[in-house]
Design a protein around this motif. Sequence first.
Motif, PDB file in Angstrom:
ATOM      1  N   ALA A 197      14.458 -14.175  31.033  1.00  0.00           N
ATOM      2  CA  ALA A 197      14.734 -14.154  32.474  1.00  0.00           C
ATOM      3  C   ALA A 197      14.545 -12.752  33.040  1.00  0.00           C
ATOM      4  O   ALA A 197      14.026 -12.581  34.151  1.00  0.00           O
ATOM      5  N   SER A 198      14.953 -11.725  32.299  1.00  0.00           N
ATOM      6  CA  SER A 198      14.783 -10.344  32.791  1.00  0.00           C
ATOM      7  C   SER A 198      13.312  -9.943  32.818  1.00  0.00           C
ATOM      8  O   SER A 198      12.876  -9.220  33.720  1.00  0.00           O
ATOM      9  N   LEU A 199      12.530 -10.414  31.847  1.00  0.00           N
ATOM     10  CA  LEU A 199      11.094 -10.124  31.835  1.00  0.00           C
ATOM     11  C   LEU A 199      10.412 -10.750  33.042  1.00  0.00           C
ATOM     12  O   LEU A 199       9.589 -10.110  33.718  1.00  0.00           O
ATOM     13  N   ARG A 200      10.737 -11.992  33.328  1.00  0.00           N
ATOM     14  CA  ARG A 200      10.127 -12.679  34.469  1.00  0.00           C
ATOM     15  C   ARG A 200      10.523 -12.022  35.793  1.00  0.00           C
ATOM     16  O   ARG A 200       9.695 -11.847  36.684  1.00  0.00           O
ATOM     17  N   ARG A 201      11.789 -11.627  35.910  1.00  0.00           N
ATOM     18  CA  ARG A 201      12.272 -11.072  37.171  1.00  0.00           C
ATOM     19  C   ARG A 201      11.765  -9.655  37.418  1.00  0.00           C
ATOM     20  O   ARG A 201      11.358  -9.315  38.535  1.00  0.00           O
ATOM     21  N   ASN A 202      11.790  -8.819  36.407  1.00  0.00           N
ATOM     22  CA  ASN A 202      11.531  -7.396  36.603  1.00  0.00           C
ATOM     23  C   ASN A 202      10.148  -6.922  36.176  1.00  0.00           C
ATOM     24  O   ASN A 202       9.793  -5.773  36.447  1.00  0.00           O
ATOM     25  N   ALA A 203       9.388  -7.767  35.512  1.00  0.00           N
ATOM     26  CA  ALA A 203       8.005  -7.422  35.162  1.00  0.00           C
ATOM     27  C   ALA A 203       7.098  -8.604  35.491  1.00  0.00           C
ATOM     28  O   ALA A 203       6.437  -9.159  34.607  1.00  0.00           O
ATOM     29  N   PRO A 204       7.038  -8.997  36.762  1.00  0.00           N
ATOM     30  CA  PRO A 204       6.253 -10.180  37.136  1.00  0.00           C
ATOM     31  C   PRO A 204       4.758 -10.021  36.917  1.00  0.00           C
ATOM     32  O   PRO A 204       4.033 -11.015  36.856  1.00  0.00           O
ATOM     33  N   ASN A 205       4.279  -8.765  36.800  1.00  0.00           N
ATOM     34  CA  ASN A 205       2.848  -8.533  36.614  1.00  0.00           C
ATOM     35  C   ASN A 205       2.429  -8.498  35.149  1.00  0.00           C
ATOM     36  O   ASN A 205       1.257  -8.250  34.851  1.00  0.00           O
ATOM     37  N   PHE A 206       3.367  -8.724  34.252  1.00  0.00           N
ATOM     38  CA  PHE A 206       3.015  -8.733  32.832  1.00  0.00           C
ATOM     39  C   PHE A 206       2.111  -9.933  32.550  1.00  0.00           C
ATOM     40  O   PHE A 206       2.453 -11.079  32.839  1.00  0.00           O
ATOM     41  N   THR A 207       0.945  -9.682  31.967  1.00  0.00           N
ATOM     42  CA  THR A 207      -0.041 -10.742  31.731  1.00  0.00           C
ATOM     43  C   THR A 207      -0.295 -11.007  30.254  1.00  0.00           C
ATOM     44  O   THR A 207      -1.094 -11.879  29.918  1.00  0.00           O
ATOM     45  N   GLY A 208       0.338 -10.261  29.383  1.00  0.00           N
ATOM     46  CA  GLY A 208       0.139 -10.492  27.956  1.00  0.00           C
ATOM     47  C   GLY A 208       0.876 -11.731  27.484  1.00  0.00           C
ATOM     48  O   GLY A 208       1.566 -12.420  28.249  1.00  0.00           O
ATOM     49  N   ALA A 209       0.739 -12.018  26.217  1.00  0.00           N
ATOM     50  CA  ALA A 209       1.438 -13.163  25.641  1.00  0.00           C
ATOM     51  C   ALA A 209       2.898 -12.801  25.392  1.00  0.00           C
ATOM     52  O   ALA A 209       3.203 -11.718  24.877  1.00  0.00           O
ATOM     53  N   LEU A 235      12.759 -21.826  27.610  1.00  0.00           N
ATOM     54  CA  LEU A 235      11.915 -20.688  27.255  1.00  0.00           C
ATOM     55  C   LEU A 235      10.438 -20.984  27.540  1.00  0.00           C
ATOM     56  O   LEU A 235       9.718 -20.144  28.104  1.00  0.00           O
ATOM     57  N   ALA A 236      10.006 -22.163  27.137  1.00  0.00           N
ATOM     58  CA  ALA A 236       8.586 -22.504  27.270  1.00  0.00           C
ATOM     59  C   ALA A 236       8.212 -22.892  28.698  1.00  0.00           C
ATOM     60  O   ALA A 236       7.213 -22.408  29.241  1.00  0.00           O
ATOM     61  N   ASP A 237       9.014 -23.770  29.302  1.00  0.00           N
ATOM     62  CA  ASP A 237       8.629 -24.334  30.598  1.00  0.00           C
ATOM     63  C   ASP A 237       8.972 -23.417  31.769  1.00  0.00           C
ATOM     64  O   ASP A 237       8.210 -23.314  32.737  1.00  0.00           O
ATOM     65  N   THR A 238      10.107 -22.763  31.706  1.00  0.00           N
ATOM     66  CA  THR A 238      10.540 -21.914  32.827  1.00  0.00           C
ATOM     67  C   THR A 238       9.970 -20.511  32.737  1.00  0.00           C
ATOM     68  O   THR A 238       9.563 -19.936  33.754  1.00  0.00           O
ATOM     69  N   TYR A 239       9.910 -19.970  31.522  1.00  0.00           N
ATOM     70  CA  TYR A 239       9.518 -18.569  31.377  1.00  0.00           C
ATOM     71  C   TYR A 239       8.197 -18.363  30.658  1.00  0.00           C
ATOM     72  O   TYR A 239       7.795 -17.218  30.406  1.00  0.00           O
ATOM     73  N   GLY A 240       7.491 -19.425  30.350  1.00  0.00           N
ATOM     74  CA  GLY A 240       6.143 -19.302  29.805  1.00  0.00           C
ATOM     75  C   GLY A 240       6.058 -18.726  28.408  1.00  0.00           C
ATOM     76  O   GLY A 240       5.018 -18.184  28.014  1.00  0.00           O
ATOM     77  N   ALA A 241       7.121 -18.829  27.632  1.00  0.00           N
ATOM     78  CA  ALA A 241       7.106 -18.291  26.274  1.00  0.00           C
ATOM     79  C   ALA A 241       6.289 -19.186  25.347  1.00  0.00           C
ATOM     80  O   ALA A 241       6.273 -20.410  25.490  1.00  0.00           O
ATOM     81  N   ARG A 242       5.604 -18.560  24.408  1.00  0.00           N
ATOM     82  CA  ARG A 242       4.924 -19.281  23.335  1.00  0.00           C
ATOM     83  C   ARG A 242       5.808 -19.211  22.102  1.00  0.00           C
ATOM     84  O   ARG A 242       6.014 -18.131  21.545  1.00  0.00           O
TER      85      ARG A 242
END
Length: 500
Positions: A197-209, A235-242
């Motif tokens: 959640a913190s990665l999605r909120r504070n680093a929205p431009n992160f494009t890596g895996a 994790l997978a559906d909301t935050y795009g984690a693999r």
Amino acid sequence: MTRSNKTDEKASPAGDPVGDPATKAQKQAAIAQRKAVNQQQRADRKAQRQAERALKKPKTEAPEAAAAAETTLNQPTPDQPVINQAAADQPVLAAAKAEQTTTEPAKRTLRKAPVAPEAAIVPKKPATKKPATTKTTTPKTTAGKSATAKATTPNAPTKVAAKPASKPRAAAKPAPFNIMIVAQAGRLQFEALVFAASLRRNAPNFTGAFIVAEPQPSSHWDSDPRISPQIRAILADTYGARIVPFTNRDFGQSYPYGNKIEALSALPAGENFIFFDTDTLILGDISTAQIDFSRPTASMRREGTWPVEEVYWPGYTAIWKSLYDKFDIPFDPTLDLSEPDEYWERYLYFNAGWFTGSDPAAFEAYFREYACGIRDNAPEELVIQPLHPWLDQVALPLVIAKLGGGRPGPAMDGFDGALTCHYRTLPLLYAREDAATIAAFEGIVKDDAIRDVLKTYPAFDKMVFQNQGAKVLALFDKNKPPRNEQRYRQRIKAEGLWIR
């Protein structure tokens, strides 16, 4: 002719009569004549300097200016009195011509024009400007040989192309990278939700895996270590984690910190990566960090926890050097010589809460080899040293040194700072971190996407939703913090507020 007149004819070139006393008018005329000569010489020298400067810079001055500078050498200053203009001009022009023909401008000299007797003084004539003509130069000749005159034309004006306005240099584009954490059943899967959640909120431009490595059931675990279906879906559906599975071979239940070593196999080989512990907050846009992944590094938010000082121990240098020698890694380049000998910060030592690299496959191979080698066959200098739970942090400096890395540079200042926070436990987060970090944390955990799930885990429920974190916060003066983490733990436990 009287004797007096004969003496006057032998007067010096300056016009001073010798012999009989001169009349008052003759003295005044002689003085005026001398002044005129001096003024003429000063004007000639000034014109000479101006002409030399003009001739030395033919490419940057206008052609007319250069021609005018050359002409100046050939004419007297117009506002000065001229003595016997026809006779006086000839030696001056000869001197100017000599200046033009020489190849060494610094050696040019002007001849002093001889002054005619007072009777030759004539009224001043206006100076006329010579038109620029073809310049004739005479090369130097040797004895017995005549020089051949070569006519040359003045340098043609050179067109200097206008330089385009310089554009500000664009900042180097940050290198792409992947992020990995390890999550499994229990506390780590809840911390993984907060990290995501913190990665999605504070680093929205992160494009890596964003990879969540998950250990699989095996003989190395007493129970199923896999993430719960509910948290897996978020994790997978909301935050795009693999979510990528891996199987433990050397570590597991007996040493769960070894997961970060074996989980590196879940990352794409040959791609830049950063590993984070799950008990980490992303506070800023880490995608903008200028990271040199070819030079691996790790967290410096650490204390001197290992090696442990014992009564009969051999010392820091002997212990660390024995490890580097065991794996044939140069020891001396890893030392921080600004720190005194036998002081723990002199030696390369990291917190394994985050580390970087350019190839997870190579990193894992060395990490596994060194950690297993130390665990199974430690040098004799380590015979009384504890390796649990420090094994990963003992092996990590060796891996980083082997791969050409070292202590983090200025580009990594935001890690353990404005960009990331490794809080370790929730009580320590409230006890140690500043108000902005605590506010950011509470804003994340109270988000509707994860709020209800986090309430099911006792540590989050009590510290955040039952406000016990505020009680921990009140225990410490942030301006006078305890000297080390152990003091924090002792005080929190004494108040019955320790929970993980």
